[in-house]
Design an enzyme around this catalytic site. Sequence first.
Site, PDB file in Angstrom:
ATOM      1  N   HIS A  36       7.892  -0.171  -5.443  1.00 53.64           N
ATOM      2  CA  HIS A  36       7.306  -0.186  -6.785  1.00 53.64           C
ATOM      3  C   HIS A  36       6.980  -1.608  -7.244  1.00 53.64           C
ATOM      4  CE1 HIS A  36       7.710   4.130  -7.809  1.00 53.64           C
ATOM      5  NE2 HIS A  36       8.542   4.054  -6.787  1.00 53.64           N
ATOM      6  N   ASP A  38       3.889  -3.129  -6.167  1.00 51.62           N
ATOM      7  CA  ASP A  38       2.444  -3.433  -6.151  1.00 51.62           C
ATOM      8  C   ASP A  38       1.840  -3.446  -7.552  1.00 51.62           C
ATOM      9  OD1 ASP A  38       2.661  -0.641  -6.218  1.00 51.62           O
ATOM     10  OD2 ASP A  38       1.151  -0.273  -4.663  1.00 51.62           O
ATOM     11  N   GLY A 126       5.529  10.953   1.319  1.00 43.85           N
ATOM     12  CA  GLY A 126       5.658   9.533   1.008  1.00 43.85           C
ATOM     13  C   GLY A 126       5.144   8.628   2.106  1.00 43.85           C
ATOM     14  N   SER A 129      -0.395  10.222   2.916  1.00 40.08           N
ATOM     15  CA  SER A 129      -1.477  11.048   3.453  1.00 40.08           C
ATOM     16  C   SER A 129      -2.701  10.993   2.522  1.00 40.08           C
ATOM     17  CB  SER A 129      -1.006  12.483   3.668  1.00 40.08           C
ATOM     18  OG  SER A 129      -0.441  12.981   2.492  1.00 40.08           O
ATOM     19  N   SER A 130      -2.476  10.850   1.222  1.00 38.48           N
ATOM     20  CA  SER A 130      -3.645  10.810   0.319  1.00 38.48           C
ATOM     21  C   SER A 130      -4.453   9.541   0.518  1.00 38.48           C
ATOM     22  CB  SER A 130      -3.250  10.877  -1.151  1.00 38.48           C
ATOM     23  OG  SER A 130      -1.960  11.306  -1.337  1.00 38.48           O
ATOM     24  N   GLU A 163      -8.685   6.757  -6.332  1.00 39.05           N
ATOM     25  CA  GLU A 163      -7.428   7.463  -6.618  1.00 39.05           C
ATOM     26  C   GLU A 163      -7.050   7.326  -8.098  1.00 39.05           C
ATOM     27  OE1 GLU A 163      -4.551   7.157  -3.517  1.00 39.05           O
ATOM     28  OE2 GLU A 163      -3.193   8.538  -4.522  1.00 39.05           O
ATOM     29  N   ASP A 175      -0.860   1.165  -0.503  1.00 42.93           N
ATOM     30  CA  ASP A 175      -1.095   2.171   0.536  1.00 42.93           C
ATOM     31  C   ASP A 175      -2.469   2.008   1.171  1.00 42.93           C
ATOM     32  OD1 ASP A 175       1.283   2.995  -0.479  1.00 42.93           O
ATOM     33  OD2 ASP A 175       0.521   4.800  -1.441  1.00 42.93           O
TER      34      ASP A 175
HETATM   35  C1  GLA Z   1       3.252   5.039  -4.005  1.00 47.89           C
HETATM   36  C2  GLA Z   1       2.021   4.340  -4.576  1.00 47.89           C
HETATM   37  C3  GLA Z   1       2.026   2.854  -4.188  1.00 47.89           C
HETATM   38  C4  GLA Z   1       3.362   2.194  -4.534  1.00 47.89           C
HETATM   39  C5  GLA Z   1       4.535   3.031  -4.030  1.00 47.89           C
HETATM   40  C6  GLA Z   1       5.866   2.511  -4.513  1.00 47.89           C
HETATM   41  O1  GLA Z   1       3.191   5.071  -2.615  1.00 47.89           O
HETATM   42  O2  GLA Z   1       0.852   4.960  -4.083  1.00 47.89           O
HETATM   43  O3  GLA Z   1       0.940   2.210  -4.811  1.00 47.89           O
HETATM   44  O4  GLA Z   1       3.450   1.933  -5.903  1.00 47.89           O
HETATM   45  O5  GLA Z   1       4.429   4.387  -4.432  1.00 47.89           O
HETATM   46  O6  GLA Z   1       6.185   1.318  -3.881  1.00 47.89           O
END
Ligand code: GLA
Length: 387
Positions: A36, A38, A126, A129-130, A163, A175
């Site tokens: 968390h 980014d 987690g 995939s999106s 997104e 991601d």
């Molecule tokens: C998801 C979000 C990312 C990031 C993580 C937590 O994967 O898509 O942008 O914030 O949670 O690190």
Amino acid sequence: MDINHLKSIFEREYGVTSRPLLYFFAPGRVNLIGGHMDYNGGYVFPAALSLGIYGVLRLRTDQLIHLKSTNVSLTFTVDLKKPILYNIQDGWGNYPKGVIKYLLKSGFSLGGYDILFSGNLPDGAGLSSSAAILVLTAFMLRYAIGDQDIDRSILAAFCQRVENEFIKVNCGIMDHFAIAMGREDHAIILDCETLNYKYIPFILGEYCLLIMNTNKKRELAESKYNKRRSECEEALHIIRQHHSLKSLCQALPIDVETYIADEVLRRRVYHVMSENNRVLRAMELLKNGDIMGFGLLMAESHRSLKDHYEVTGRELDSIVDNALKTTGCIGARMTGAGFGGCGIALVERGRMEEFKSTVNRGYQEDTGLMPDFYVANIVDGVKTVEC
Ligand code: GLA
């Protein structure tokens, strides 16, 4: 994945023509540390995985884009002459639809295509995939219109925008960046404020990286995710009333003590400040081959995500706790957004099977759920694949 097999599925679905097929692959990602961070302008440390999604594409002679997936039964057609709208019934199809809409909006002129997706990336686990489907679709379509020298960090920012705006998930850039920019056997240290990055060799010696899927889907993840974002924005806003600050991860303990009265907000900021520091320390340890030290920081990161950021939950805590108390494991944490999904662990190669069965047993006792384990290699970002 056997590409010839993919070709025969494609031809069964769309028929045989003389037009060539193009093949692509987008990896999933793990974040090794930096949870968390980014959207708080901090550092993250992700890597692209050999688990991912393949895409096959062939030009059509009309203005229709057909989309199918071997993983889900829903199929879609986008008519390029009509408005492209988000529709909840379209499920995963909204991701490629969003990319098509935003490519058109950005002035790219697209033709009609038949597209097939097929992957081995578990959904809602987690592993992104999106983001993989967004980056894959954007890369495929750009490549197909002759745009083969794509700036990958711009591609990542483009997909994040789709997104955020079309899917309405307020995610950060990590991601999409990892999936677009990944490099074989390297992790990426990314400063999410400036998008400066460096590749760091991911060499684990006698250990390997194991992905542990809790098989607890991230229900409600998006709304809690957005809640964390707004809590951080609130904390930043409070501190900024007293002095200027680029992003929350630049806050100092004194800012928290002096300006933030709310206990919950204090905990959130404490995670952000400490995690940013952990990412930099972890990178140095990895560079120096101190895998043990790296593992300790992973465990510390999980504790902070659990106690201060509160994004882990019963299943992730159980799988990580079981991992950490099993012989041969030197570090474990959740990866991705949390609230379910996957954990990762550094495990001695020779003890892998023993590790899996011990964690399997403990986790099932705690939660009644059956976990899955994957050993993935670290690979390059989105790319074309030769048939
Ligand atoms: C998801 C979000 C990312 C990031 C993580 C937590 O994967 O898509 O942008 O914030 O949670 O690190």
